[in-house]
Design a protein around this motif. Sequence first.
Motif, short mmCIF file in Angstrom:
data_model
loop_
_atom_site.label_atom_id
_atom_site.label_comp_id
_atom_site.label_asym_id
_atom_site.label_seq_id
_atom_site.Cartn_x
_atom_site.Cartn_y
_atom_site.Cartn_z
N UNK A 1 42.67 60.15 4.77
CA UNK A 1 43.81 60.18 3.77
C UNK A 1 43.30 59.90 2.26
N UNK A 2 42.16 59.84 2.26
CA UNK A 2 41.57 59.78 0.91
C UNK A 2 40.72 60.96 0.43
N UNK B 1 56.36 53.78 4.19
CA UNK B 1 55.16 54.74 3.37
C UNK B 1 55.50 54.81 2.11
N UNK C 1 50.00 63.06 1.00
CA UNK C 1 50.39 62.00 1.77
C UNK C 1 51.88 62.36 2.32
N UNK D 1 51.68 65.31 4.90
CA UNK D 1 51.03 65.08 6.03
C UNK D 1 52.31 64.02 6.91
N UNK D 2 53.08 63.42 6.13
CA UNK D 2 54.29 62.60 6.76
C UNK D 2 55.13 63.60 7.25
#
Lengths: 739, 311
Positions: free
Chosen positions: B76-77, B141, B170, B173-174
């Motif tokens: 995730x970076x 999140x 992010x 992705x969620x």
Amino acid sequence: MPDLLLELFSEEIPARMQAKAADDLKKLVTDGLVEAGLTYASAGAFATPRRLALTLEGLSAESPDQTEERKGPRVEAPEKALEGFLRSTGLTKDQLQVQDDKKGQVYVATIRTAGRPAAEIVAEIVPQVIRSFPWPKSMRWGAGSLRWVRPLHSILCILSDEAGATVVPFDIDGIAACDRTEGHRFMAPGRFSVTSFDDYAAKLKRASVVLSAEDRAETIWHDATNRAFAAGLEVVEDKGLLAEVAGLVEWPVVLMGQIGEDFLDLPGEVLQTSMKEHQKFFSVKNPDSGRIEGFVTVANRETADGGETILKGNAKVLAARLADAKFFWENDLAVAKAGMGKWLDALGQVTFHAKLGSQADRIERIVALAREIAPMVGADAGAAETAARLAKADLSSEMVFEFPELQGVMGRYYSEAAGQPSEIAAVAEEHYRPLGPTDAVPEAPLSVAVALADKIDMLTGFWSIDEKPTGSKDPFALRRAALGVIRIVLRNGLRLHLDRIFDAQILRHEIAPLHDDEVSFRDAILREIAHHGVFGGAVRAVIEQAGGTVPDWVEKITEHSPDTSDDLLAFFHDRLKVHLREEGIRYDVIDAVIGLPNRDDLTLVVARARALQDFLATPDAENLVLGFKRAANILAQAEAADGVEYRFGADAKFAEHPAEDALFRALDTARAEVDPALATEDFAAAMRAMATLRAPIDAFFDAVQVNTDKQVVRRNRLNLLHDITEICGRIADLGKLEG
Amino acid sequence: MAERSAPRSFQEIILRLQAYWAGKGCAMLQPYDMEVGAGTFHPATTMRALGPVPWSAAYVQPSRRPTDGRYGDSPNRLQHYYQYQVLIKPSPPDLQALYLGSLEAIGIDMDLHDIRFVEDDWESPTLGAWGLGWEVWCDGMEVSQFTYFQQVGGHDCHPVSGELTYGLERLAMYVLGVDHVMEMPFNDPSAQIPLKYGDVFREAEAQYARFNFDTADTAVLMRHFEEAEAECHAILGHPADDPRSGRRIVMALPAYDQCIKASHLFNLLDARGVISVTERQAYIGRVRALAKACADAFLQTEAGGWTAAGA
């Protein structure tokens, strides 16, 4: 008697501000109403993430009529004076009365102010309170100019009694007070009206809002502990987190989950901190293994799937966070096992303070000072050096970069990983202590040595660059550092000459940096100073031993002025007073013993102060203090008038009165007892000896005139007074005592 | 309803946000054509938040954070990622509801998820800007930043702008249920040539990570920083009256480009690890001085509310 209900409905209020805001609302509104002449029976205030609410029961329906009599000018006063009086009272001349007064006849006005209905007063007070509300941070929004913590959307304000509820009419920046509010944002959207506080609380509950923060916190804790208990686990208590979480939800729903296998080996503190800081999760512990194995999260709603989606999402976020933590931990362990050299080097690049060098410079100074302090506190100098050098290495670690609050805690783990013995590893964590006025104080000798060196280096550093705390400004927490030193010294009963340590470390600050080949010479000199003081002959001996040419900086030592360390010691004495005050020892009692020798030995100072405080509670104390002060006053006046110091030579053979004789004998006896008592630091015994002087001193002053015409007798008596002040003065300067 | 169905790709989420905010009346802008650290740097936010003129815009902004590079390995970076940015001035009273509508538009079912507004005061030391608001949590999140701008470039914001920033990777992705960013479908997985995020960006992440951490020439970067700084001041130093056109033209935006450049160069130098803690503050102060000067200049333009009558 109507009841008042007020609700300020806004976008989400930061959790940490809610409790104080509710209290402020209650105080400011009730103060305003009371000042305007209203009374009330009881008040309650509440906060949720989206609302502040206030309920007042039994509010007076109106403020009382008021009658005030005001005296005006005399009847024969000029017309102008009367005109002014009429203007200020709003009356006409025929409405005034005339009364007799000491000065003659005067006009008197009777001013009647009619009471006002409660609604009118509330409509005036509430907007004032809203406009001047003391939020720690407030904001504007849209095109308006009103400030609130976040955008304010609606105001509910009603007065209700048996006859029903009425809206208190007012308007702030286009928001008109009404009798309506909203329930839970997602579970019960839509507005509804209310008629009383009970109706409000009940309807909110139906609309999935628990109004009271205490109720929300109780529900959370109750449900969380039950869930954990059912699984054979226990929730780690955290009151701060509980209060915060209660401020993030209007309808708390507790969900419990597991921490992934992969992460269970991380230190418990890391799991706990990561979960708390990032996710506001409670940690759940297995009581058998002591390990953190699960978490509790608090959602703000119920869902059709019983929270399954929410829990899954939270677990996923946690896994990502812990993957980061694990990454840091493993990287850090690799550096630690290699001896942490990489971190120590990196600290050379980190500025501690522009004028005080890098963290590495600071560590070197702490190392040097810890070596000096170690033998004074029963620690090994070599071990203290190692411990001091490693104590702050973790500041360069990835974990501490991510979670600064784990500094020290990680240092301990990493030192252990580096193969250090546990007492050295413990120093990394313990040398920061005490962190607050109630935090535990280090007691292990190594930790004591490094904790003292750390704090004293900081204090002497900022003193030497003249950046001391002023008023409320103390950006480097120097007061806390000084209190830390005081508590460590007292708790461990240490007998330190702080003055010498201060001087040595101040000089270390002033004569850095050095060429490498001069370091050991400097350290030898500073060692002498730390142990024997800056004026000790040994310092000169060390310098002379060096032979003909000495470096320029040696002048800094030979020319050193103790002003800075004196000033720092005075700062310590101030902190000591504040600290002892909390233990019930008076300021003036400390003042009375601070002038005595070895004032930098805080354990001694406190022993003297305690003995004096105890003595002051005895029956003899008050008169003895008075007698002492009387003696000191007469002596001071005589010395000022005569230009002479009456210091010695009091001789019993010039005594003319039996009371005088008795005092001579009493002083001899006391002297014989005080000196050995002081030598053994038995201050209670010294006080008892001093107390025996009370009766002879009283008798002396009753019977004898000090300032008699006979010069020989007068001089002898003045010298006798000096003996009183001198003997008592060895125990305490009673003149400093108040009252 | 088609919009409520689950999106299938990264780009579909972007397209849905575009459609949603276009439907709410925002001007659909395109990314700014310079390297920036965050969507806030786009002049459509920084400059347009200044002054009294109303504004409403939304755009995707590619953003670069050199220190976050992980060679494409981290789930995730990323050193290059996308932000979705909305700025409305004055902030409308129903901005929270509008925002929640956008989450529904990308397929987040409000009945199953836990959405929270958690205090997060925003501050950009390099832009001399701050605001109050929240980070928005979805099931724990952080999915967006929600900020009411109070100051930009040292100037009080009147009226106040509401800013929404979505971290697109992010969030996507969620919503898509993906655990590793590189595995995220970029276009429709049933397209003839389906591409994953990694197919598009993995290579770039590795190359830029190496460049950012180890090979960027720090002497060149420092020189460019100095040049951008000097150029920014030079541009602003010109008098308002343009001799060629005979018009009053204050060059706030070209100067601001140099400020953006300086800020990115600083980020690169930071990633190279050549800036000490004390120097760091000094660099940030220099960029802030540029941002302030540009903000001052923008307020001297018509877009910033300047009028001949008011002058």
